[in-house]
Design an enzyme around this catalytic site. Structure first.
Site, PDB file in Angstrom:
ATOM      1  CD1 TRP A  20      -2.988  -1.351   1.701  1.00 10.40           C
ATOM      2  CD2 TRP A  20      -3.279   0.213   0.139  1.00 10.40           C
ATOM      3  NE1 TRP A  20      -4.292  -1.422   1.258  1.00 10.40           N
ATOM      4  CE2 TRP A  20      -4.498  -0.474   0.308  1.00 10.40           C
ATOM      5  CE3 TRP A  20      -3.230   1.232  -0.800  1.00 10.40           C
ATOM      6  CZ2 TRP A  20      -5.646  -0.170  -0.418  1.00 10.40           C
ATOM      7  CZ3 TRP A  20      -4.367   1.532  -1.524  1.00 10.40           C
ATOM      8  CH2 TRP A  20      -5.561   0.839  -1.331  1.00 10.40           C
ATOM      9  CG  ASP A  61       6.424  -3.780   1.829  1.00  9.33           C
ATOM     10  OD1 ASP A  61       6.305  -4.855   1.221  1.00  9.33           O
ATOM     11  OD2 ASP A  61       5.606  -2.844   1.740  1.00  9.33           O
ATOM     12  NE  ARG A  64       8.295  -7.949  -1.551  1.00 15.54           N
ATOM     13  CZ  ARG A  64       7.202  -7.710  -2.276  1.00 15.54           C
ATOM     14  NH1 ARG A  64       6.479  -6.614  -2.014  1.00 15.54           N
ATOM     15  NH2 ARG A  64       6.836  -8.520  -3.221  1.00 15.54           N
ATOM     16  CG  HIS A  76       4.308  -8.885   0.084  1.00 11.00           C
ATOM     17  ND1 HIS A  76       4.411  -7.798   0.925  1.00 11.00           N
ATOM     18  CD2 HIS A  76       5.334  -9.707   0.421  1.00 11.00           C
ATOM     19  CE1 HIS A  76       5.463  -7.953   1.717  1.00 11.00           C
ATOM     20  NE2 HIS A  76       6.043  -9.106   1.424  1.00 11.00           N
ATOM     21  CG  HIS A 134       2.963  -5.815   5.201  1.00  6.68           C
ATOM     22  ND1 HIS A 134       3.529  -4.563   5.111  1.00  6.68           N
ATOM     23  CD2 HIS A 134       2.962  -6.309   3.927  1.00  6.68           C
ATOM     24  CE1 HIS A 134       3.851  -4.305   3.852  1.00  6.68           C
ATOM     25  NE2 HIS A 134       3.521  -5.363   3.109  1.00  6.68           N
ATOM     26  CG  HIS A 144      -0.905  -5.897  -3.359  1.00  3.62           C
ATOM     27  ND1 HIS A 144       0.234  -6.428  -2.788  1.00  3.62           N
ATOM     28  CD2 HIS A 144      -0.611  -4.613  -3.635  1.00  3.62           C
ATOM     29  CE1 HIS A 144       1.173  -5.498  -2.720  1.00  3.62           C
ATOM     30  NE2 HIS A 144       0.678  -4.382  -3.224  1.00  3.62           N
ATOM     31  CG  HIS A 167       1.499  -2.161  -8.124  1.00  2.72           C
ATOM     32  ND1 HIS A 167       0.827  -3.355  -8.111  1.00  2.72           N
ATOM     33  CD2 HIS A 167       1.974  -1.990  -6.866  1.00  2.72           C
ATOM     34  CE1 HIS A 167       0.895  -3.896  -6.898  1.00  2.72           C
ATOM     35  NE2 HIS A 167       1.598  -3.072  -6.132  1.00  2.72           N
TER      36      HIS A 167
END
Length: 307
Positions: A20, A61, A64, A76, A134, A144, A167
């Site tokens: 986000w 995030d 990852r 995710h 998350h 997503h 995105h």
């Protein structure tokens, strides 16, 4: 000692990946905290070792792209193999394959169970709480839940005359233009030395307060039957927006900072608001039958684990 070293290393500042955006994830976490019961407040604070809940929500995030956490990258999102704008929909057996490491739906189910598992060490429950917070945010971001052009990452657009991709528009640019630090008025300022990070924290909390104030529904309305089933329904709800708005018209190369942004704001508020209240509903359900004494024992056990 090993747990402490791993925890410290995992919280080192690292470049954020796509989600986000940090503002959205912070807002989901802060909003959830406004719905928490007293037990949930103490429980989350204990598992997070007193870390700011919005900062904890950014952990997945931050790690990852680290080799040790590379296996979490597919958690995710869920790549719906549908055909927007003509047809949208998620098929869990088609779109969330175990051979690919699962998806955001299976990750929510897994980490929610781990947070609730009293037999796990506090370190692992705290780490799973970070993932849980998350992923509740991620599953409510329409792109997503979509495979088309890699969830919009490969779809070039303009936003306020700057070249970007679809995105990023939904992850970061729309939320920041709608509720980011630049929307904070001078009266909100603490002092002239406030950092950019402080600005984002304040903006996220202000956004969470607005969403909370406008919500009149009880948390009991939320799906609490099964984490996998509930998260699949939430992903499907977000995915429906891909056909009804996100990709309803050809946006390739278009300027999206005007009318498109105006129409997207209500969707972003809706999805971020639902993510926060649903996260709170699940954490409140986990702590519903826990006493403060039981929660306090987590700290005692943590001391023994790290010795």
């Amino acid at each position: 000692m090993l747990f402490t070293m791993l925890f410290t290393f995992a919280l080192l500042p690292l470049p954020l990946a796509s989600a986000w955006g940090s503002l959205g994830h912070r807002t989901v976490a802060y909003l959830a905290s406004l719905y928490f019961t007293p037990e949930s407040n103490v429980f989350t604070n204990t598992l997070l070792n007193g870390q700011d809940i919005s900062e904890a929500a950014l952990f997945p995030d931050k790690v990852r792209h680290m080799p040790a956490f590379a296996y979490t990258a597919g958690w995710h999102y869920i790549d719906a193999q549908d055909d927007p704008p003509h047809q949208c929909g998620i098929n869990i057996t088609r779109d969330c394959l175990p051979k690919d490491g699962g998806c955001v739906v299976s990750a929510i189910a897994n980490h929610t169970a781990r947070v609730a598992n009293a037999s796990l060490p506090r370190f692992y429950r705290g780490q799973s709480l970070r993932f849980m917070m998350h992923f509740f945010g991620d599953v409510h971001q329409p792109l997503h839940t979509e495979s088309f052009d890699r969830g919009g990452n490969d779809l070039p657009v303009l936003f306020d005359h700057h070249t970007t991709n679809l995105h990023s528009v939904w992850d970061t640019l729309i939320p920041n233009k709608h509720a980011g630090p630049d929307t904070i008025t001078q009266s909100d300022s603490i002092n002239s030395l406030r950092s950019n990070a402080d600005d984002e924290l304040l903006a996220a909390f202000r956004w969470a307060q607005r969403l909370y104030a406008n919500d009149t529904r009880p948390l009991s309305e939320e799906c609490l039957s099964d984490a996998a089933d509930c998260s699949l329904s939430w992903a499907s709800e977000a995915n429906a927006y891909v056909c009804s708005y996100v990709l309803a018209h050809d946006v390739h190369g278009r300027e999206l900072g005007g009318d498109y942004f105006d129409g997207a704001v209500a969707i972003v508020d809706d999805m971020v608001g639902k993510a926060g209240r649903r996260l709170a509903a699940w954490i409140n359900a986990i702590t519903e039958n826990m006493s403060f004494a039981e929660i306090g024992e987590l700290s005692v056990m943590h001391v023994l684990e790290t010795q």
